[in-house]
Design an enzyme around this catalytic site. Structure first.
Site, mmCIF file in Angstrom:
data_model
loop_
_atom_site.group_PDB
_atom_site.id
_atom_site.type_symbol
_atom_site.label_atom_id
_atom_site.label_comp_id
_atom_site.label_asym_id
_atom_site.label_seq_id
_atom_site.Cartn_x
_atom_site.Cartn_y
_atom_site.Cartn_z
ATOM 1 N N GLU A 171 32.592 40.827 39.833
ATOM 2 C CA GLU A 171 33.725 41.673 39.439
ATOM 3 C C GLU A 171 33.421 42.640 38.305
ATOM 4 O O GLU A 171 34.011 42.552 37.224
ATOM 5 C CB GLU A 171 34.931 40.798 39.058
ATOM 6 C CG GLU A 171 35.348 39.838 40.160
ATOM 7 C CD GLU A 171 36.697 39.167 39.892
ATOM 8 O OE1 GLU A 171 37.230 39.305 38.779
ATOM 9 O OE2 GLU A 171 37.219 38.525 40.808
ATOM 10 N N GLU A 382 35.846 34.650 46.354
ATOM 11 C CA GLU A 382 36.942 34.019 45.606
ATOM 12 C C GLU A 382 38.270 34.326 46.258
ATOM 13 O O GLU A 382 38.593 35.472 46.522
ATOM 14 C CB GLU A 382 37.074 34.563 44.158
ATOM 15 C CG GLU A 382 36.051 34.060 43.209
ATOM 16 C CD GLU A 382 36.237 34.586 41.780
ATOM 17 O OE1 GLU A 382 37.363 34.969 41.386
ATOM 18 O OE2 GLU A 382 35.237 34.616 41.061
HETATM 19 C C1 PNW Z 1 38.568 36.448 38.539
HETATM 20 N N1 PNW Z 1 42.898 40.735 36.157
HETATM 21 O O1 PNW Z 1 39.067 36.935 37.335
HETATM 22 C C2 PNW Z 1 37.265 35.802 38.130
HETATM 23 O O2 PNW Z 1 36.129 36.106 38.878
HETATM 24 C C3 PNW Z 1 37.380 34.354 37.840
HETATM 25 O O3 PNW Z 1 36.425 34.008 36.869
HETATM 26 C C4 PNW Z 1 38.816 34.027 37.452
HETATM 27 O O4 PNW Z 1 38.968 32.733 36.942
HETATM 28 C C5 PNW Z 1 39.676 34.299 38.670
HETATM 29 O O5 PNW Z 1 39.517 35.630 39.128
HETATM 30 C C6 PNW Z 1 41.150 34.037 38.474
HETATM 31 O O6 PNW Z 1 41.677 34.923 37.513
HETATM 32 C C7 PNW Z 1 40.049 37.877 37.136
HETATM 33 O O7 PNW Z 1 43.399 40.682 35.018
HETATM 34 C C8 PNW Z 1 40.707 37.826 35.902
HETATM 35 O O8 PNW Z 1 43.177 41.625 36.983
HETATM 36 C C9 PNW Z 1 41.644 38.775 35.582
HETATM 37 C C10 PNW Z 1 41.922 39.773 36.485
HETATM 38 C C11 PNW Z 1 41.281 39.815 37.711
HETATM 39 C C12 PNW Z 1 40.340 38.870 38.037
#
Ligand code: PNW
Length: 483
Positions: A171, A382
């Site tokens: 990401e 994911e």
């Molecule tokens: C992803 N947002 O994180 C990550 O790859 C993981 O490590 C995480 O635990 C999972 O999704 C769940 O959140 C994100 O703010 C964290 O848009 C925040 C965002 C998007 C993805």
């Protein structure tokens, strides 16, 4: 089962990968052991208000010490593949020479997985940048790219003989725009165009590392992008349509187009033309040959998808969380140059993150990738959901909402496969409850519940459901409640 519609049984291909995913900083703990030095998340989590409840990854799930038991649990739950990330500050503390003790942990992890017939799927960078590199500018400094490549090579030299799949980045949108523009993630910088500059350097690091690992014999290489599905609030309103185009540009095409077409999207360059970095247009950081490097062929695209969004170009108050909002910290818009865009609620049910439950968005995303980009194998790296899970009086954790969520998202994947989209496998986020970044331990995404006081692991009912699915490859027919 909490689904509201009747569904029929669906069967996945026999070689479909059934996995669970984690990331180093979110589960390992042991942040000062065996030579590990601080990452940007160790620093960021100590800024008052940056992480909910002042949580840090200092202890997390103590996976660093419980790894063999955790792998045994993964095997019991029927995982056929496991996605984990390597901590750069363990392998090259302070981005210096290779640290055999830190590397040893991953060496043992890989052997433990292989010993239980679980295919390792390795991510090199899931956000734990060595703090010393951030002190020198982090991902806004082009030198970080070369340091990443050095680090990637050292991990590959140690594990390349046993790990079949290598993904460079998890990401990069989050690393770049949440880290350097919004300030919602480490390093917490709120510097507008810095997100674009960081994004370019992350992509370049991906391309160079891909070339290096390919020349060293890696045969399955890729990265994981978090992609979204933006729908204009009113498809007949040009302002909303323009807003949706902008979000698609910054969230999806800013990463997909350089990788698959060797160019940044023209409309995004136009939207961001006024944004400057160190006194020049931000785009001046893009060097000759960078785009060709970024477009180095890969073998698999990792897709992380949680939800799409309705998008408006008008001020709205009825908005849903995009993820980057918690009460303790003011986070700016990650959408630089498009800060006016809003995300109205569609009234769909939401998870504990405030994220809409929208399985049809996943189906549309997979179709869109198939239609607009080269057709390489896709892996869902994911998807998952946070809910307010509790251990009941019977010592069990009942999470029917997570089962319904996964059932609906997997049906969307299955539909895409039937329509010819080449999806090879699925990683549930996450194997166990863990440090959920800016939300600390307040949000639980695990199939396995973790009691942080005792480190006791309790597989939730969703874990048993998922393990049956991994065994049979079949999603059973469901009936609406009350039948
Ligand atoms: C992803 N947002 O994180 C990550 O790859 C993981 O490590 C995480 O635990 C999972 O999704 C769940 O959140 C994100 O703010 C964290 O848009 C925040 C965002 C998007 C993805």
């Amino acid at each position: 089962h909490t689904g509201t519609t009747r569904t029929s049984e669906v069967r996945f291909p026999p070689d479909f990968g059934w996995g669970m995913a984690t990331a180093s900083y979110q589960i390992e703990g042991a942040v000062a052991e065996d030579g590990r030095t601080p990452s940007i998340w160790d620093t960021f989590s100590r800024i008052p208000g940056a992480v909910m409840n002042g949580d840090t990854g200092d202890v997390a799930c103590e996976h660093y010490h419980r790894m063999p038991d955790d792998v045994a649990l993964l095997a019991d739950l029927g995982a056929t593949t496991y996605r984990f990330s390597v901590a750069w500050p363990r392998v090259r503390p302070d981005a210096g020479p290779v640290n055999a003790a830190g590397l040893g942990f991953y060496d043992r992890l890989v052997d433990e997985l292989l010993g239980r017939d679980i295919a390792p799927w390795l991510t090199l960078y899931h956000w734990d940048l060595p703090q010393v590199l951030e002190d020198a500018g982090g991902w806004t400094n082009r030198d970080t790219v070369d340091r990443f490549v050095e680090y990637a090579i050292s991990v590959h030299e140690a594990l390349g003989d046993r790990v079949p799949t290598w993904t460079t980045l998890n990401e990069p949108w989050c690393s770049a725009f949440l880290g350097y523009s919004a300030g919602h993630h480490a390093p917490g910088r709120q510097e507008g165009a810095a997100g674009l500059v960081a994004g370019h350097h992350l992509l370049l690091a991906h391309g160079l590392a891909t070339q290096e690992l390919r020349s060293r014999g890696a045969d399955r290489l890729g990265l994981s992008l978090n992609l979204t599905v933006p729908d204009p609030s009113d498809p007949s309103d040009p302002v909303d349509v323009d807003a949706a185009r902008r979000i698609d540009g910054l969230h999806n095409r800013f990463f997909l187009d350089p990788i698959f077409r060797g160019a940044y999207p023209a409309d995004v360059l136009e939207d961001t033309a006024d944004l400057t970095w160190q006194g020049s247009p931000w785009y001046d950081v893009v060097g000759d040959g960078d785009l060709a490097t970024i477009a180095t062929p890969i073998d698999v695209l990792g897709v992380n998808y949680y939800h799409g969004n309705e998008v408006s170009g008008h001020p709205r108050t009825d908005v849903v969380g995009m993820g980057a909002d918690h009460p303790d910290r003011v986070s700016l818009s990650p959408f630089v140059g498009s800060e006016h865009v809003t995300f109205p609620s569609r009234g769909l049910p939401v998870t504990a993150m405030g994220w809409e439950i929208q399985p049809d968005g996943l189906h549309r995303l997979l179709r869109r990738l198939h239609d607009d980009y080269p057709r390489l194998p896709i892996h869902l790296t994911e998807t998952g959901a946070a809910f307010d899970d509790r251990v009941g009086a019977d010592g069990r954790v009942h999470d029917p909402d997570r089962i319904a969520f996964l059932d609906s998202y997997l049906r969307a994947v299955h539909r895409a496969i039937e329509e010819g989209v080449d999806v090879r496998g699925f990683f549930q986020w996450s194997f166990c409850d863990n440090f959920e970044w800016a939300f600390g331990y307040a949000k639980r995404f695990g199939l396995v519940h973790v009691d942080y006081a005792t480190q006791r692991r309790t597989p939730k009912s969703s874990a048993h459901w998922y393990s049956e699915l991994a065994r049979t490859g079949v999603l059973p027919a469901t009936e609406p409640p009350g039948r």
